[in-house]
Scaffold this active site. Structure first.
Site, short mmCIF file in Angstrom:
data_model
loop_
_atom_site.label_atom_id
_atom_site.label_comp_id
_atom_site.label_asym_id
_atom_site.label_seq_id
_atom_site.Cartn_x
_atom_site.Cartn_y
_atom_site.Cartn_z
N ASN A 11 15.99 -20.64 -65.41
CA ASN A 11 16.45 -21.94 -64.86
C ASN A 11 15.28 -22.85 -64.42
OD1 ASN A 11 16.72 -23.69 -62.28
ND2 ASN A 11 18.76 -22.61 -61.94
N GLU A 41 22.11 -9.43 -66.84
CA GLU A 41 23.33 -9.38 -66.26
C GLU A 41 22.86 -9.38 -64.82
OE1 GLU A 41 26.34 -9.72 -67.74
OE2 GLU A 41 25.31 -10.20 -69.56
N ASP A 70 16.66 -14.08 -56.46
CA ASP A 70 18.13 -14.64 -56.47
C ASP A 70 18.48 -15.19 -55.20
OD1 ASP A 70 20.73 -14.23 -58.08
OD2 ASP A 70 21.37 -12.59 -56.48
N SER A 71 19.04 -16.42 -55.59
CA SER A 71 19.41 -17.30 -54.51
C SER A 71 20.75 -17.82 -54.44
CB SER A 71 18.28 -18.32 -54.17
OG SER A 71 18.02 -18.76 -55.49
N TYR A 155 22.80 -27.72 -55.70
CA TYR A 155 23.39 -28.20 -54.65
C TYR A 155 22.78 -29.31 -53.68
CZ TYR A 155 26.97 -24.54 -55.80
OH TYR A 155 28.01 -23.70 -56.27
N HIS A 181 14.00 -22.44 -48.69
CA HIS A 181 14.30 -20.80 -48.38
C HIS A 181 13.48 -20.15 -49.80
CE1 HIS A 181 16.69 -22.75 -51.71
NE2 HIS A 181 17.17 -21.55 -52.16
#
Length: 194
Positions: A11, A41, A70-71, A155, A181
């Site tokens: 990402n 995965e 992981d968020s 977002y 975060h």
């Protein structure tokens, strides 16, 4: 532990944030794509299981310590959704625009627009590290009907920080990294590593 760490993500938004936060600390961060490592995965229903899976996958294929994140965004009126499915909320292929449209539509008739970003980080020294270092962070806000700002990713244009009166997309990269975060989780991770 090595100052060389592979980031278990492809990402680009996350990569940019991690580079900005970690480079001043003298950590040599490498994207897993530099080693031709494909995304792992993410079959689990929890952030922590997915992050651990990604970290172990990257460590196995590179031989380096690996850091995985992981968020996602968790919306109270949607009982925590999209949660671990945040990147694929509107299906494949991944699309920030479609994810945001689906989220705004899902909240159209809801009075409660509160939400939070959640991040869990897992650092493993090797693929079979029996003691992964785990840290997390939460950033509370509200979902808007219309986007504001041009920064960030995902977002961010719809995620309002009430005490600032701004969306995450309106913050500078430095402001976001300090309050987010992910920034909180990194601070907690480094406290544990001390």
């Amino acid at each position: 532990m090595s100052r060389r760490i592979v980031l278990a993500s492809n990402n680009q938004g996350k990569l940019k944030e991690f580079y900005q936060i970690l480079s001043p600390l003298g950590i040599e961060l490498h994207a897993q794509s530099e080693f031709q490592v494909q995304e792992a995965e993410e079959p689990y229903g929890t952030f922590i299981e997915n992050a651990l899976t990604k970290a172990r996958h990257a460590a196995k294929l590179t031989g380096l310590p690996a850091l995985a994140d992981d968020s996602g965004i968790c919306v109270n009126a949607l009982r925590g959704a999209p949660g671990v499915l945040s990147a694929r909320f509107a299906g494949e292929p991944k699309s920030d625009e479609r994810n945001n449209q689906k989220l705004v539509a899902a909240l159209q008739s809801e009075a409660d627009k509160t939400a939070y970003y959640y991040c869990v980080l897992v650092l493993v020294r090797s693929e079979n590290d029996p003691q992964p270092v785990i840290a997390d962070g939460i950033w509370k806000g509200e979902i808007l009907d219309q986007p504001r700002g041009n920064g960030g990713f995902g977002y961010d244009p719809y995620f309002l920080i009430p005490e600032l009166g701004m969306t995450v997309a309106q913050l500078t990269a430095e402001q976001k990294n300090q309050k987010s975060h992910r920034g909180q989780a990194l601070k907690a991770l480094f406290e544990k590593l001390k």
